[in-house]
Design a protein around this motif. Structure first.
Motif, PDB file in Angstrom:
ATOM      1  N   UNK A 157       0.835  -1.203   0.000  1.00  0.00           N
ATOM      2  CA  UNK A 157       0.000   0.000   0.000  1.00  0.00           C
ATOM      3  C   UNK A 157       0.872   1.256   0.000  1.00  0.00           C
ATOM      4  N   UNK A 158       1.900   1.281   0.853  1.00  0.00           N
ATOM      5  CA  UNK A 158       2.791   2.445   0.896  1.00  0.00           C
ATOM      6  C   UNK A 158       3.505   2.627  -0.447  1.00  0.00           C
ATOM      7  N   UNK A 159       3.943   1.510  -1.021  1.00  0.00           N
ATOM      8  CA  UNK A 159       4.624   1.578  -2.312  1.00  0.00           C
ATOM      9  C   UNK A 159       3.694   2.153  -3.380  1.00  0.00           C
ATOM     10  N   UNK A 160       2.422   1.781  -3.314  1.00  0.00           N
ATOM     11  CA  UNK A 160       1.457   2.293  -4.288  1.00  0.00           C
ATOM     12  C   UNK A 160       1.276   3.795  -4.129  1.00  0.00           C
ATOM     13  N   UNK A 161       1.151   4.254  -2.894  1.00  0.00           N
ATOM     14  CA  UNK A 161       0.998   5.697  -2.646  1.00  0.00           C
ATOM     15  C   UNK A 161       2.223   6.456  -3.158  1.00  0.00           C
ATOM     16  N   UNK A 162       3.413   5.935  -2.863  1.00  0.00           N
ATOM     17  CA  UNK A 162       4.633   6.602  -3.336  1.00  0.00           C
ATOM     18  C   UNK A 162       4.714   6.590  -4.861  1.00  0.00           C
ATOM     19  N   UNK A 163       4.302   5.491  -5.471  1.00  0.00           N
ATOM     20  CA  UNK A 163       4.357   5.399  -6.931  1.00  0.00           C
ATOM     21  C   UNK A 163       3.373   6.365  -7.561  1.00  0.00           C
ATOM     22  N   UNK A 164       2.158   6.421  -7.028  1.00  0.00           N
ATOM     23  CA  UNK A 164       1.181   7.369  -7.549  1.00  0.00           C
ATOM     24  C   UNK A 164       1.643   8.815  -7.362  1.00  0.00           C
ATOM     25  N   UNK A 165       2.474   9.035  -6.338  1.00  0.00           N
ATOM     26  CA  UNK A 165       3.038  10.367  -6.095  1.00  0.00           C
ATOM     27  C   UNK A 165       4.350  10.609  -6.818  1.00  0.00           C
ATOM     28  N   UNK A 166       4.711   9.705  -7.720  1.00  0.00           N
ATOM     29  CA  UNK A 166       5.923   9.833  -8.542  1.00  0.00           C
ATOM     30  C   UNK A 166       7.182   9.915  -7.683  1.00  0.00           C
ATOM     31  N   UNK A 167       7.251   9.017  -6.707  1.00  0.00           N
ATOM     32  CA  UNK A 167       8.424   8.929  -5.834  1.00  0.00           C
ATOM     33  C   UNK A 167       8.955   7.502  -5.894  1.00  0.00           C
ATOM     34  N   UNK A 168       9.674   7.150  -6.967  1.00  0.00           N
ATOM     35  CA  UNK A 168      10.080   5.757  -7.151  1.00  0.00           C
ATOM     36  C   UNK A 168      11.042   5.235  -6.096  1.00  0.00           C
ATOM     37  N   UNK A 169      11.914   6.084  -5.578  1.00  0.00           N
ATOM     38  CA  UNK A 169      12.885   5.600  -4.587  1.00  0.00           C
ATOM     39  C   UNK A 169      12.195   5.136  -3.306  1.00  0.00           C
ATOM     40  N   UNK A 170      11.243   5.930  -2.822  1.00  0.00           N
ATOM     41  CA  UNK A 170      10.513   5.522  -1.622  1.00  0.00           C
ATOM     42  C   UNK A 170       9.650   4.298  -1.907  1.00  0.00           C
ATOM     43  N   UNK A 171       9.116   4.193  -3.112  1.00  0.00           N
ATOM     44  CA  UNK A 171       8.318   3.020  -3.464  1.00  0.00           C
ATOM     45  C   UNK A 171       9.177   1.764  -3.471  1.00  0.00           C
TER      46      UNK A 171
END
Length: 227
Positions: free
Chosen positions: A181-195
């Motif tokens: 879920x966190x990875x999805x939120x980061x990906x949708x927010x265009x933050x690949x490193x955190x994802x």
């Protein structure tokens, strides 16, 4: 983030069991080793981890968040389906005993208390006491499993018989769902490193145990149906 050898081992084992052909393998496997492990594996859990690996690799190698989103959505759906099925087991992590071939990695975060675990992959392991032809058969069978040739793998393992050991990858359901879920939120927010970091947390949560450990775990209660 560096793809360390321990992660490579996780990826190898999680990808070693073919998903689409699992039912075919069940039939052949039962013919020569009825009590063994393939019937424990969660098909939805396996596919979810394939999705996790796919999304992580896209994000890590290309940074293209849009390309990774479908795999993350699929992982969420498949984890939800796996949670409702009867393949999960309940145990405290300190009651699990990681196999020496694949100890938990350095940044593994143990789960506290009782939790549900999904069997999401497995492989045959070699023993130095096996005869050379049996060692060769196990190597061949693992390669055949990884490439999806389940019928060939079943035939190959007949040479080994009851001497084969099988290890299984267990993933804690709730922590993995949270990480995805966190990875999805980061990906949708265009933050690949955190994802990628979140997906690595999901992968790092896996514990590799002997097949016999599965037999000692209590089946988890099915998740209640959502209204």
């Amino acid at each position: 983030m560096k793809f360390i050898p321990a992660m490579a081992a996780i990826s190898s084992i999680l990808c070693a069991t073919p998903f689409a052909s699992a039912d075919s393998l069940h039939t052949h496997w039962e013919k020569f080793k009825a009590h063994r492990a393939f019937h424990h594996l969660s098909a939805d859990g396996q596919r979810a981890f394939q999705d996790i690996l796919k999304a992580r690799d896209i994000l890590q190698t290309t940074g293209k968040t849009e390309a990774a989103i479908p795999a993350l959505y699929d992982a969420q759906k498949r984890l939800a389906a796996a949670e409702k099925a009867d393949k999960k087991f309940q145990a405290a992590e300190n009651d699990l005993h990681p196999v020496p071939q694949h100890p938990v990695i350095a940044n593994h975060q143990p789960v506290v208390g009782q939790t549900d675990w999904l069997p999401v992959g497995g492989e045959f392991i070699l023993s130095e006491t096996l005869a050379p032809e049996k060692k060769a058969a196990i190597v061949s069978a693992n390669a055949q499993l990884k490439s999806g040739n389940t019928d060939q793998a079943a035939e190959t393992m007949k040479v080994v018989g009851a001497d084969a050991d099988f290890i299984m990858a267990l993933a804690p359901v709730t922590p993995v769902q949270g990480a995805v879920y966190r990875a999805t939120v980061f990906t949708e927010g265009h933050n690949p490193q955190e994802a990628v970091a979140a997906l690595n947390q999901a992968l790092n949560s896996v514990v590799f145990v002997s097949e016999s450990t599965i037999e000692t775990l209590a089946p988890a209660a099915p998740a209640p149906a959502k209204k």
